[in-house]
Structures are given as C-alpha cells and as structure tokens.
Scaffold this motif. Structure first.
Motif, PDB file in Angstrom:
ATOM      1  N   ALA A 242      -1.232   6.912   5.625  1.00  0.00           N
ATOM      2  CA  ALA A 242      -2.180   5.880   5.961  1.00  0.00           C
ATOM      3  C   ALA A 242      -2.839   5.353   4.469  1.00  0.00           C
ATOM      4  O   ALA A 242      -2.722   4.071   4.286  1.00  0.00           O
ATOM      5  CB  ALA A 242      -3.458   6.242   6.770  1.00  0.00           C
ATOM      6  N   GLU A 243      -3.123   6.164   3.573  1.00  0.00           N
ATOM      7  CA  GLU A 243      -3.497   5.845   2.331  1.00  0.00           C
ATOM      8  C   GLU A 243      -2.659   4.943   1.525  1.00  0.00           C
ATOM      9  O   GLU A 243      -2.654   4.253   0.692  1.00  0.00           O
ATOM     10  CB  GLU A 243      -4.539   6.814   1.635  1.00  0.00           C
ATOM     11  N   GLY A 244      -1.322   5.692   1.621  1.00  0.00           N
ATOM     12  CA  GLY A 244      -0.400   5.155   0.787  1.00  0.00           C
ATOM     13  C   GLY A 244      -0.008   3.888   1.272  1.00  0.00           C
ATOM     14  O   GLY A 244       0.256   2.859   0.354  1.00  0.00           O
TER      15      GLY A 244
ATOM     16  N   ASN B 147      -3.876  11.605  -1.980  1.00  0.00           N
ATOM     17  CA  ASN B 147      -3.227  10.274  -0.823  1.00  0.00           C
ATOM     18  C   ASN B 147      -3.196   9.181  -1.301  1.00  0.00           C
ATOM     19  O   ASN B 147      -2.350   8.123  -0.769  1.00  0.00           O
ATOM     20  CB  ASN B 147      -3.985  10.567   0.599  1.00  0.00           C
ATOM     21  N   TYR B 148      -3.978   8.683  -2.048  1.00  0.00           N
ATOM     22  CA  TYR B 148      -4.251   7.241  -2.666  1.00  0.00           C
ATOM     23  C   TYR B 148      -2.899   7.136  -3.451  1.00  0.00           C
ATOM     24  O   TYR B 148      -2.001   6.360  -3.123  1.00  0.00           O
ATOM     25  CB  TYR B 148      -5.403   7.088  -3.205  1.00  0.00           C
ATOM     26  N   ASN B 149      -2.937   7.861  -4.800  1.00  0.00           N
ATOM     27  CA  ASN B 149      -2.106   7.509  -5.595  1.00  0.00           C
ATOM     28  C   ASN B 149      -0.821   7.856  -5.563  1.00  0.00           C
ATOM     29  O   ASN B 149       0.365   7.288  -5.610  1.00  0.00           O
ATOM     30  CB  ASN B 149      -2.597   7.905  -7.164  1.00  0.00           C
TER      31      ASN B 149
ATOM     32  N   GLY C 149      -3.205  -3.188   5.373  1.00  0.00           N
ATOM     33  CA  GLY C 149      -3.272  -1.726   5.436  1.00  0.00           C
ATOM     34  C   GLY C 149      -3.987  -1.191   6.464  1.00  0.00           C
ATOM     35  O   GLY C 149      -3.617  -1.396   7.708  1.00  0.00           O
ATOM     36  N   HIS C 150      -4.984  -0.370   6.452  1.00  0.00           N
ATOM     37  CA  HIS C 150      -5.695   0.522   7.778  1.00  0.00           C
ATOM     38  C   HIS C 150      -5.608  -0.291   8.983  1.00  0.00           C
ATOM     39  O   HIS C 150      -5.134   0.402  10.147  1.00  0.00           O
ATOM     40  CB  HIS C 150      -6.836   1.158   7.226  1.00  0.00           C
ATOM     41  N   HIS C 151      -6.048  -1.465   8.976  1.00  0.00           N
ATOM     42  CA  HIS C 151      -6.450  -2.105  10.297  1.00  0.00           C
ATOM     43  C   HIS C 151      -5.178  -2.381  10.828  1.00  0.00           C
ATOM     44  O   HIS C 151      -4.798  -2.162  12.066  1.00  0.00           O
ATOM     45  CB  HIS C 151      -7.308  -3.341  10.011  1.00  0.00           C
TER      46      HIS C 151
ATOM     47  N   ALA D 253      -6.653  -6.011   1.392  1.00  0.00           N
ATOM     48  CA  ALA D 253      -5.447  -5.435   1.521  1.00  0.00           C
ATOM     49  C   ALA D 253      -5.574  -3.897   2.276  1.00  0.00           C
ATOM     50  O   ALA D 253      -4.842  -3.596   2.976  1.00  0.00           O
ATOM     51  CB  ALA D 253      -4.460  -5.545   0.540  1.00  0.00           C
ATOM     52  N   HIS D 254      -6.238  -3.139   1.260  1.00  0.00           N
ATOM     53  CA  HIS D 254      -6.353  -1.703   1.885  1.00  0.00           C
ATOM     54  C   HIS D 254      -6.855  -1.398   3.044  1.00  0.00           C
ATOM     55  O   HIS D 254      -6.493  -0.735   4.006  1.00  0.00           O
ATOM     56  CB  HIS D 254      -7.071  -0.950   0.644  1.00  0.00           C
ATOM     57  N   GLU D 255      -8.189  -1.799   3.476  1.00  0.00           N
ATOM     58  CA  GLU D 255      -8.756  -1.683   4.433  1.00  0.00           C
ATOM     59  C   GLU D 255      -8.384  -2.681   5.811  1.00  0.00           C
ATOM     60  O   GLU D 255      -8.582  -2.181   6.719  1.00  0.00           O
ATOM     61  CB  GLU D 255     -10.199  -1.746   4.489  1.00  0.00           C
ATOM     62  N   GLY D 256      -7.860  -3.864   5.438  1.00  0.00           N
ATOM     63  CA  GLY D 256      -7.567  -4.837   6.403  1.00  0.00           C
ATOM     64  C   GLY D 256      -6.188  -5.036   6.658  1.00  0.00           C
ATOM     65  O   GLY D 256      -5.496  -4.399   7.266  1.00  0.00           O
TER      66      GLY D 256
END
Ligand SMILES: [Zn+2]
Length: 440
Positions: A296-298, A398-400, A262-264, A256-259
């Motif tokens: 982006a990270e959020g 940026n993440y949490n 998420g980012h993708h 979910a995060h990278e793809g």
C-alpha cells in the motif's frame, strides 16, 4: 463420440472440484477477516479499514476474544492453509491482466503471510520484544538495508553546497525553504488542483470504479502528515495534518500518495476486483500491521512517478499551475526540486533512527537529535517523526523500502514505457501480491 463425452465429464469434474476449493478458500478468508477484527479489539490502530458485513464487527466487539484465543486460532488457520497448498490448482479465467492460476496462488500466499503477521502482532501485544529487522520481517515481509552514518554525511555535503549560510544544515535548510511554504489560506486550492491533475492522469490509464470519490479534511495534532481512511463503496476520507508548514512539493506528493493513483485507487480497485467481482472477503478488511501495508505505502509513494513519468512533466505542471496558485516564485522551482532530490536520498535516515530507537540503542531525545543531524529535520519535525516511530515502529520501512521495491518490480516489467508502467501498476493494485512476491 466417446472421447467428446469423456472430455465433457472431465471438465465437469474440474469445475466441481474447483468450486469446492474456492469455497474452502473463502471459508478460510472469512476466518482471517474475523481474526483481524478480533485483534482490533486489543489494538486500536490495527484495523485500518473494514467494509464487510457490519455484524462481523459487532460480533468481534461482543466476543472480545483474548489474545491467547486469537493466537491459537491463527495457528490453526496457518495449519489449514498449509494443507490447502497441496490441494489441486484451480482453473479460473484471466482478468485485469492477472492470470487466473497466478491469482489463486498469490491469494493463498497472501492469506498465509497475513495470518502469520497477525500471529506476530499478537505476540508483540502479549509483550514479546522483537528487534527492528525481525519485526519488519514478521509484520511486513521485508527487511530494510542498513546504511552507515557516512552514507548520509556524503549526501548532506552535497546539500550544504546548495544551501548557503551558517549553522547546522537543518537550520540552513529551514531558512532556505521558507519561501516555498504554501500559505494556509491557499492550501486547499493548491491541493485540489494537484488532486484534479493526478485524477485526470490516472483516469486516462486505469478503469476507476464509477462514483469513486473522497473528501479532504484538514486536521491537527497527529503523528503523520496525511492519512487515507477508506470507507468502502469506493469512498475515502483523506486527512491532511497542518501542525507543521506544508511545502509546495507536498501538494503532488499527497495528492498522488493518498488519492490518485495511491491509497484511494488501491483500495477502490481491491474492492472492485477482489471483493465484489471475485467475492474474496479477506480484502474487505485491512490490517495495518501486515505485509499488505508495504504494498500500500510502496505503491502510494511510487504512484507519483507513475502519474508524472518524467521530471520535465512534473516541473511543467508545478511551474504553470501549482506555484502560481500558491503565490510562490516559479523561477526558483528547478532550484527547489534539485534540493528535494537530495533530501529524498535522506529518506532512509529515518529508518536508521527507528531501528536504533526500537532496538533500544538510543532514547527519544537522541533519536530527535539524530534525525536533526542525518535526516536534516528541524526539531519540531524530528519530534513528530519520533512520535510516529514510537507508535508505528518498523512501519517506517513501508514508505521508502516499499517504494524502491515497487519501482524495481514495475520497471523490470515495463522498462521506461509509461503506458506499460501504468498497466503493470494497475495489475499490482488489483492483485494480492505481497512484498516477497515483488522480488521473485
Ligand atoms: Zn500512506
């Protein structure tokens, strides 16, 4: 008749001045993109993605502008943007659910904040030392809350009740979660299943560009767990770091995060909606140390909850598909995820370690020990995290914090309606909204 003619002439004027203002903004946006590429010559991590005209990059390499020159140009650009702010608002049609006027206001604010963050990064590269919170405000347009140690102690006490045994919590936790490691030979199969599910769920709600795709690579010796390299043309390369054991919860998290979503998806939608459809060049480049990264990270972190709107939904998929594919006992899935929920509450502990380390209050060794104690990390994981902090500093928020800010923003607009949540999420992924714009 005369009135009709008058209206016609007036419309003509608005269109002409609107087009001129749009040209002006594109010229500014192009200067910003060139500045990001110029700064990339001094900071190898700075340009995270670029898929604009290749000659822009060649030009930056050839010119190799000094930090002073880049700083001066950034100051100049900020001045120009301030003048633009007083210019007449533009009229543009609404699309992707984002209203035209709002998009143009957001665009101007976006450029302002991105350029001002670029200027801050220049100062840092020239040796200016910023305190953690000042740095995150300057680079990411946000400041993370501070928690006392007692906050984490309370969560750890709840955790200890769930994980039996002797020794410090990190040791007990490591022992307890051993059965939930994805065996190395099954990692790709499990990860691909998670990607497929996340993609199906995303596709049902978000219009993805045709031919979007990514490849997955397994790498070692990196300070991060996963990375999305966006290549343009709706293609990403996703790297997964296998230095440390990868546990079953990471399959959906990474997918979910990278793809998806998420980012993708974020990068693909920016390319489709802003770069190609609107012709906004500033989005063909992605400056890592900039407010855009919090969005982006959020969104990448919160995307997991958008794809799996309820716990029951996620658990069903975990038990029926992922646990069997990994050869892990699915009867312990609920127990495992109850502990993960507690661990997630310890996310902010990494911010505290980073704040103290960046501010010079503790050294690397103390940061590793602090993470072992308060983030319940084993020494290897704590060392990897400290490496990450040393390289990316206040980026950790940026993440949490990013996830929490995005969640609040989306939930305020959509309540608990999963469809509305998807539409608000899609809108956010297709707009230039920045962190301070999430709390307005
Ligand atoms: Zn990320």
């Amino acid at each position: 008749m005369r009135r009709v003619l008058f209206l016609f002439v007036l419309c003509g004027l608005i269109t002409v001045s609107g087009a001129r203002a749009a040209d002006d903004m594109n010229a500014i946006a192009e200067r910003y993109a060139h500045l990001v590429l110029a700064l990339g010559q001094h900071d190898p991590d700075y340009v995270d993605a670029f898929y604009g005209p290749p000659e822009w990059k060649t030009q930056a390499e050839k010119e190799k502008k000094s930090l002073d020159a880049i700083g001066a140009e950034a100051a100049e650009l900020l001045k120009t943007l301030r003048v633009e702010r007083t210019a007449a608002p533009l009229v543009e049609s609404s699309e992707n659910g984002n209203s035209g006027d709002e998009m143009l206001t957001l665009r101007r604010e976006y450029l302002q904040k991105q350029v001002s963050a670029l200027a801050a990064r220049v100062r840092m590269l020239k040796g200016e030392k910023l305190k953690f919170d000042d740095e995150s405000r300057a680079l990411y347009d946000a400041v993370a809350p501070t928690y006392p140690d007692s906050h984490f102690d309370e969560i750890i006490a709840q955790l200890e009740a769930k994980i039996p045994g002797e020794g410090p919590p990190w040791e007990r936790y490591e022992k307890w979660r051993k059965p939930f490691v994805i065996p190395k030979d099954k990692l790709d199969a499990v990860f691909q299943l998670a990607i497929k599910e996340c993609r199906t769920r995303t596709q049902a709600h978000v219009a993805l560009p045709p031919n979007e795709s990514f490849t997955v690579e397994y790498v070692t010796n990196k300070p991060w767990g996963g990375y999305n390299w966006y290549k343009g043309n709706y293609h990403s390369v996703i790297q997964v770091n296998t230095d440390l054991p990868i546990y079953i919860d990471r399959a959906v998290d990474l997918a979910a995060h990278e793809g998806y979503p998420g980012h993708h998806v974020y990068n693909s939608l920016l390319e489709k909606n802003l770069v190609r459809d609107r012709g906004w060049p500033e989005f063909s480049v992605y400056a890592l140390f900039s407010p855009q990264s919090l969005i982006a990270e959020g969104t990448a972190n919160f995307g997991r909850e958008v794809a799996f709107p309820s716990k029951a939904d996620r658990m069903k998929f975990e038990k029926e598909v992922l646990f069997p594919a990994a050869g892990i006992d699915g009867s312990r899935a609920d127990e495992y995820y109850a502990v993960q929920d507690l661990m997630k509450q310890l996310d902010y502990a990494a911010n505290e370690a980073a704040r103290r380390l960046v501010n010079g209050e503790i050294d690397e060794n103390a940061a590793v020990q602090w993470l072992q104690k308060y983030a319940v990390m084993d020494p290897k994981r704590a060392q990897q995290r400290v490496k990450f902090i040393k390289r990316y500093r206040s980026y950790v928020i940026n993440y949490n914090l990013g996830e929490d800010m995005v969640r609040r923003y989306i939930e305020k607009r959509s309540g608990t309606d999963p469809d509305k949540r998807w539409s608000e999420f899609g809108k956010l992924l297709s707009s230039p909204r920045l962190p301070s714009g999430l709390t307005d």
